[in-house]
Design an enzyme around this catalytic site. Sequence first.
Site, PDB file in Angstrom:
ATOM      1  N   VAL A 129      -2.851  -0.041  11.476  1.00  0.00           N
ATOM      2  CA  VAL A 129      -2.710   0.683  12.745  1.00  0.00           C
ATOM      3  C   VAL A 129      -1.254   1.080  12.971  1.00  0.00           C
ATOM      4  CG1 VAL A 129      -4.703  -0.389  13.843  1.00  0.00           C
ATOM      5  CG2 VAL A 129      -2.462  -1.497  14.016  1.00  0.00           C
TER       6      VAL A 129
ATOM      7  N   TYR B 115       3.113  11.382   4.310  1.00  0.00           N
ATOM      8  CA  TYR B 115       1.891  11.660   3.549  1.00  0.00           C
ATOM      9  C   TYR B 115       0.699  11.956   4.465  1.00  0.00           C
ATOM     10  CZ  TYR B 115       3.135  10.557  -1.314  1.00  0.00           C
ATOM     11  OH  TYR B 115       3.646  10.582  -2.593  1.00  0.00           O
ATOM     12  N   GLY B 116       0.506  11.120   5.489  1.00  0.00           N
ATOM     13  CA  GLY B 116      -0.626  11.337   6.387  1.00  0.00           C
ATOM     14  C   GLY B 116      -1.962  10.923   5.805  1.00  0.00           C
TER      15      GLY B 116
ATOM     16  N   TYR C 101       8.066  -1.971  -2.146  1.00  0.00           N
ATOM     17  CA  TYR C 101       7.566  -0.594  -2.278  1.00  0.00           C
ATOM     18  C   TYR C 101       8.694   0.328  -2.738  1.00  0.00           C
ATOM     19  CZ  TYR C 101       5.396   3.903  -1.338  1.00  0.00           C
ATOM     20  OH  TYR C 101       4.913   5.185  -1.478  1.00  0.00           O
TER      21      TYR C 101
ATOM     22  N   ALA D 195       0.849  -1.203   0.000  1.00  0.00           N
ATOM     23  CA  ALA D 195       0.000   0.000   0.000  1.00  0.00           C
ATOM     24  C   ALA D 195       0.880   1.247   0.000  1.00  0.00           C
ATOM     25  CB  ALA D 195      -0.906  -0.004   1.219  1.00  0.00           C
TER      26      ALA D 195
ATOM     27  N   ASN E  48       2.331   8.563  10.556  1.00  0.00           N
ATOM     28  CA  ASN E  48       2.028   9.916  10.099  1.00  0.00           C
ATOM     29  C   ASN E  48       0.629  10.403  10.442  1.00  0.00           C
ATOM     30  OD1 ASN E  48       4.617  10.133   8.804  1.00  0.00           O
ATOM     31  ND2 ASN E  48       3.824   8.795   7.199  1.00  0.00           N
ATOM     32  N   THR E  49      -0.153   9.587  11.151  1.00  0.00           N
ATOM     33  CA  THR E  49      -1.461  10.007  11.656  1.00  0.00           C
ATOM     34  C   THR E  49      -1.390  10.019  13.173  1.00  0.00           C
ATOM     35  OG1 THR E  49      -2.659   9.101   9.755  1.00  0.00           O
ATOM     36  CG2 THR E  49      -3.914   9.434  11.779  1.00  0.00           C
TER      37      THR E  49
ATOM     38  N   GLY F 296      12.636   1.220   2.707  1.00  0.00           N
ATOM     39  CA  GLY F 296      13.766   0.894   1.848  1.00  0.00           C
ATOM     40  C   GLY F 296      14.765  -0.013   2.530  1.00  0.00           C
TER      41      GLY F 296
END
Length: 445
Positions: free
Chosen positions: A253, A179-180, A400, A128, A257-258, A350
Amino acid sequence: MAAMHLRTTGFHHVLQKQAAHRSPVFARKLTTASSSSSQSSARTAIYATVFAASVGLFGVYYYDARSAIHRYVLTPVLRRTFDAETGHKIAVKVLRSGLGPRDPVQDDERLRSEFWGRELSNPVGLAAGFDKDGEAIDGILDLGFSWVEIGSVTPKPQPGNPKPRVFHLPDDAALINRYGFPSQGATSMISRLRARIPKFHETKDDTTAALKPGSVLAINLGKNKSSPVESPEDFVTGVKTFGPYADVLVVNVSSPNTPGLRGLQNRELLEDLLTSVTKARDELEPSPITARRPRLVLKIAPDLEESQIIDIADLIRKSKIDGVIVSNTTISRPASLMDPNKSEMGGLSGAPLKPRALQVLKTLRAHVPASIPLIGCGGISTGADALDYARAGASLVQVYTGFGYDGVGTCRRIKDELEALLRAENTTWKAVVDESVRKLSWTES
């Protein structure tokens, strides 16, 4: 009059002589012009043929994801010409357009993988964060991934954190993002998922939500920043909304960033969350696409202490969660980092993430039963990386950051390298996973 007649006759005689002398010249000129015109037409035809052949050959070359131009020209140019987020968006748009390259090679039998009894053509998926709004599902699957995880998607649209919020660390083969959870919201993604479903779709037992044999579609569920931190309601809403359109729903969860999100990994809150989402899933009608309910997978952070991992494992054993992704990005900064961007706030992904993610996976594998598959994610860019996760007890892997740096041929290269390693050991991916899971998994004493 006679004299005039003689003069006239003489004049005509002269004209006739001049005409006789000129006619061969005219003929030669006409012949030369005709020949020149023919040669020009021939040259034009040759140029057109060469041009058409060149375009055709370049098209064949471009549409092959393995072509060196993607890894050594187009991807580096994109990364160096645009900022990280703009380059990311361009890549998604190209894959969405249908003009992206493809993996033209059939997966080797040694790469066959099994997930909850279902067979996948290979174990490599895309994590994701790349296709946040479900825009390029088919373009990603065309690159050879056996499964794609879209999202994170939040119930309501939200812009995410202020820009700039993504930073390359090329010196470390790493990335930092904050990004959040920027998301177009559930409604937008649902419309895209519905548009993919054929008009006259017949439900079959072997159908997947990916709408491609041997593949899986996972949807990563996020939480709106404005929602109460301790409430599981956003995740419950996500389960009810996307259950009919996914093979797997991922309860995220672990994003750093949130604000407050990682607090849901604490035992009491996590127990309430797992109970709520599994109840919502079990109340769903079987999907009209797959004739099944989706699997539920928990995605955890790599920054957990061993005691926290053991607590989570205990809750998983007592819940109906079907699997775990290990792991998300890390807020730690390894001492090995060299790039100037290492001081940026956000989650690091990474190559530097691999040692920590691998250790968390090994710890979790030792505390959950073999019936709970684990998906390894963190620093995977080669076949050897993928095999390390299999030997640690992961059933599948995700890439990713490696995909961002190496381009559209990443999946094919990882599969080719992995197949060569397995062939050298005269084994298969499934055999390695089965042995590791059997040896390393928790068993009730």
